[in-house]
Each structure stands twice: as structure tokens, then as C-alpha cells.
Design an enzyme around this catalytic site. Sequence first.
Site, PDB file in Angstrom:
ATOM      1  N   PHE A 128      -5.452  -8.648  13.171  1.00  0.00           N
ATOM      2  CA  PHE A 128      -6.159  -7.385  13.399  1.00  0.00           C
ATOM      3  C   PHE A 128      -7.254  -7.594  14.448  1.00  0.00           C
ATOM      4  CE2 PHE A 128      -9.036  -3.901  12.231  1.00  0.00           C
ATOM      5  CZ  PHE A 128      -8.138  -2.860  12.124  1.00  0.00           C
ATOM      6  N   ASP A 205      -7.332 -12.553   5.532  1.00  0.00           N
ATOM      7  CA  ASP A 205      -7.732 -11.147   5.548  1.00  0.00           C
ATOM      8  C   ASP A 205      -6.736 -10.376   4.669  1.00  0.00           C
ATOM      9  OD1 ASP A 205      -8.004  -8.414   6.160  1.00  0.00           O
ATOM     10  OD2 ASP A 205      -8.768  -8.860   8.169  1.00  0.00           O
ATOM     11  N   TYR A 230     -11.184   0.736   1.432  1.00  0.00           N
ATOM     12  CA  TYR A 230     -10.921   2.163   1.693  1.00  0.00           C
ATOM     13  C   TYR A 230      -9.451   2.429   1.944  1.00  0.00           C
ATOM     14  CZ  TYR A 230     -11.780   0.324   6.429  1.00  0.00           C
ATOM     15  OH  TYR A 230     -11.776  -0.443   7.574  1.00  0.00           O
ATOM     16  N   LYS A 231      -8.623   1.382   1.892  1.00  0.00           N
ATOM     17  CA  LYS A 231      -7.178   1.581   2.091  1.00  0.00           C
ATOM     18  C   LYS A 231      -6.531   1.794   0.727  1.00  0.00           C
ATOM     19  CE  LYS A 231      -7.499  -0.640   6.512  1.00  0.00           C
ATOM     20  NZ  LYS A 231      -7.654  -1.903   7.221  1.00  0.00           N
ATOM     21  N   ARG A 379       3.622   3.830  11.545  1.00  0.00           N
ATOM     22  CA  ARG A 379       3.546   3.242  10.192  1.00  0.00           C
ATOM     23  C   ARG A 379       3.656   4.350   9.159  1.00  0.00           C
ATOM     24  NH1 ARG A 379      -1.848  -0.412   9.913  1.00  0.00           N
ATOM     25  NH2 ARG A 379      -2.713   1.678   9.679  1.00  0.00           N
TER      26      ARG A 379
HETATM   27  C1  LIG Z   1      -8.660  -2.114   8.224  1.00  0.00           C
HETATM   28  C2  LIG Z   1      -8.765  -3.555   8.581  1.00  0.00           C
HETATM   29  C3  LIG Z   1     -10.002  -4.128   8.899  1.00  0.00           C
HETATM   30  C4  LIG Z   1     -11.222  -3.239   8.987  1.00  0.00           C
HETATM   31  O1  LIG Z   1     -12.415  -3.886   9.137  1.00  0.00           O
HETATM   32  P1  LIG Z   1     -13.763  -3.005   9.081  1.00  0.00           P
HETATM   33  O2  LIG Z   1     -14.843  -3.965   9.200  1.00  0.00           O
HETATM   34  O3  LIG Z   1     -13.731  -2.255   7.781  1.00  0.00           O
HETATM   35  O4  LIG Z   1     -13.711  -2.020  10.197  1.00  0.00           O
HETATM   36  C5  LIG Z   1     -10.045  -5.489   9.151  1.00  0.00           C
HETATM   37  N1  LIG Z   1      -8.923  -6.251   9.097  1.00  0.00           N
HETATM   38  C6  LIG Z   1      -7.713  -5.704   8.810  1.00  0.00           C
HETATM   39  C7  LIG Z   1      -6.494  -6.569   8.724  1.00  0.00           C
HETATM   40  C8  LIG Z   1      -7.597  -4.349   8.557  1.00  0.00           C
HETATM   41  O5  LIG Z   1      -6.405  -3.812   8.280  1.00  0.00           O
END
Ligand SMILES: *Cc1c(COP(=O)(O)O)cnc(C)c1O
Length: 419
Positions: A128, A205, A230-231, A379
Site C-alpha cells: 500500500f 499490515d 474503518y474497513k 474491487r
Molecule cells: C487503508 C490502508 C491503509 C490506511 O492507512 P491510514 O493511515 O489509515 O490512511 C494503510 N495500509 C493499507 C494496506 C490499507 O489498506
Amino acid sequence: MAIDHPLSDAADLDAADPLASHRDRFVFADPEVVYLDGNSLGRAPKSTREAILRVVDDEWSGELIAAWDHWIDLSRETGDLIAGHVVEAHPGEVIVSDSTSVNLYKLAAAALDARPGRKVLVTDDDNFPTDRYILQGLAAARGMELRTIATDLDRGVDPARVAEAVDDDTALLCLSHVSYRSGAIADMAAITADAHAKGALVLWDLCHSAGAVPVPLASAGVDLAVGCTYKYLNGGPGAPAFLYVRRELQTSLRQPIWGWFGQRDQFAMGETYEPVDGVERFQVGTPPVIGVTAVREGVRIIAEAGMKAIREKSLRLTEYADALCRAWLEPIGFTVVTPAEAERRGGHVTVHHPEAWRIAQAMRDAKVVPDYRSPDRIRLGLAPLYTRFADVHEGLTRVRDLVTAGRHLEYGAERGRVT
Ligand SMILES: *Cc1c(COP(=O)(O)O)cnc(C)c1O
């Protein structure tokens, strides 16, 4: 011509779904919307609204500062709830704090400090963006090498490639467990074991894993992890994230932000920083109480349903979506790119189409909400707690019909700021 995949099949699957009643825990403001984006922003639980109102009306308004007597433990309690029900971890190994990005920075920096003399960080080019950027920043600040493995965008992380890249000079390996783009699951146990054999620490992660797939942190011997709420955990926009540190490592790791919420005997207001022994040392400052309350509500719903049942339904949903995509969408130019094998499939299904961006825009107007991901992927997030098989059927029927009619061609190719 026989109709393949009739709606009655979906209705049968919904009737047999042991998690069907959990849908009632969520708000559906517009019943026509087929929401296939719960992997980006989970729906709002009804009880979250009530819980937040309680914090505002009873605790903040009523108890005022005295409420800190219980607010002070909220991040740890919610972390323990995540450890008990969302990821495989022990009490005292998870805490809710900051954002995923900030937690990644804190844990990665702590790991690098714990491996002095080693000059290499390893990640992959499909990790990411925030992960890659934070690692780039750490490498630049410390004069280290960031070694980036090439990952197939659809097949996900290849353990053999990782093993080639990690060596005796590697301080930290950082990867995503479930690929945000394809939904492919990485082999956490094998990759962690190989990196440990070379003396490196491993940071996973879990943003696309938490609440969707089992996360074997303890049995895989994982050192460090971060994840967002939040997911699939339905904690709400910008809800605080969580971090995991294996208990045996906690006292030997020091995070780079020496805030007072990590301090031993915090309210003694002591002169010098001396972090507590437990996972609280990875906190920084005052927690966002309303946000953590929303996380706790989301995690409670997951705990009631149980990750085993959630994964079972998730696999059935993704298998069903995969079958419909192959039957209906592949003949009109789509390709399913998410791995077909169940053990490699996360909670979403990704399809490829050269006109993905136009189609994603047309889908939103047809009230089927997906996520577009560059370069040409869509997705379909199938959050197991509130997505019905009938929703998958309805959503993919709309996609098939709009692309067959060429309605997506009415949309422009230029992208907005948020995709
Ligand atoms: C959504 C997501 C993030 C988001 O990070 P934030 O600090 O909340 O913006 C990080 N890593 C992955 C793999 C994600 O899917």
C-alpha cells in the site's frame, strides 16, 4: 436459453446463511444501493450512533473530566477485544492508537533501532502506498537501503522472491497480509519464519485482513503488525487504528515518539521519559475517545459473529461473486484477477477491464458502489456481516447490463481527486 445463476440460487444461499441476521445491526439509508465497498469504508452500525451519543451526553456532558477514570483504559480494552476476537493474539499485545500510517512509522522505527548495524529494509512494490512512502522516509533519514521486491499485481507476494531479498543485513521486512489491490493473501507463516531465520524483524499490515480473514499472528510468530478499523471493522471514517507487538519484544523496543501516554506513572509528570513495560508504551498522546468508542462497537459486532463464521461466509460470497463474474462479465471484456484458490483469497474480488474507470463511475450512478484501483481494476468488497448473496446478484446484474448497453462510454476518462 436457460438462465444461468438465477436469483433463486442467491435467495437459497441467503436463507441458509447463519450470519444473515447480523445485517440488521447496520444502517441502510438507501435500500437501492448495492454497497460493494465495505473494504474501504465499512457501513455504520446502529449501535455506534447510540454509543457515541452516550459518550457525548452522559460521559462528556455529565461526568466531565471525571470520565477519564474509565476513558483512560479504553484503548487498551478495545485492543484486547481485537486480540481476543479479530486477530490471533494475547491480551496486552494490541492497542488502539493513532492512524495506521503513524503506527507503521512507530513500529518500523522501533524495529530498525532494535537491529543496529543492519542496513536494509525490505518491502514489495505492490504494498500500500503509505507503507512504501513511510519506509522510503525511514530509509532516507537513516541512510539505509530500501529493497523493493517486484510483486505480481494479481498473484500477490511470492515467498520465494521475499526469501531472495531478505538477507543477514536486513533489519526489517514489511508487507501487507492481504493485497489491497487483488485481495491475494500472503503466506504469513512461511515468510515470517524465513525472515526470522535471517535475524530480521517482520511487520505485517493487516488493513485488508482484520475482520475478513484469520490472522495467525501468534502461531506464525509475528513480531509486529498494524491495521485499520474503518474497513471490515466498521469503526467509521478516520477511526483510530491498532497496533500489535509480540509480548516478548515489548520491553526491548522503543518507539520514536516519546509521548506522555507511553510514560510510566504518567500523572507523576516526571522529568524524563521512561516508558511503561506493556503495549501502552506504543501510545503517544490523548486518545480520541469518541473514535475509540466507535471502534469498540464495530469490534463487538465482529466478536458476536465470530471470525470463523465470518471467514466461512466471506469465502462463500467471494466464490459466488467469482462465478458470476466469470459467467456474466468475462464475456464482455472483464477478467477476474483475484486468486481462485480459497486459501489465497481475501475478502474482496478484483476484476480487470480496460475501461475500469469509466465503468466504476457508471456503476456508482447505477447505485452499485465499487472501488476503482489503478491502473484498470475494480474491487468488489463483500463485507460478510451485511452483504447478501442477493446483493451480489443484483449488483453484478446491473454491471453486466450497463456495460452491455455501453452506458459507461458516456463517462469521461479523467479522474477525480478521490477514486
Ligand atoms: C487503508 C490502508 C491503509 C490506511 O492507512 P491510514 O493511515 O489509515 O490512511 C494503510 N495500509 C493499507 C494496506 C490499507 O489498506
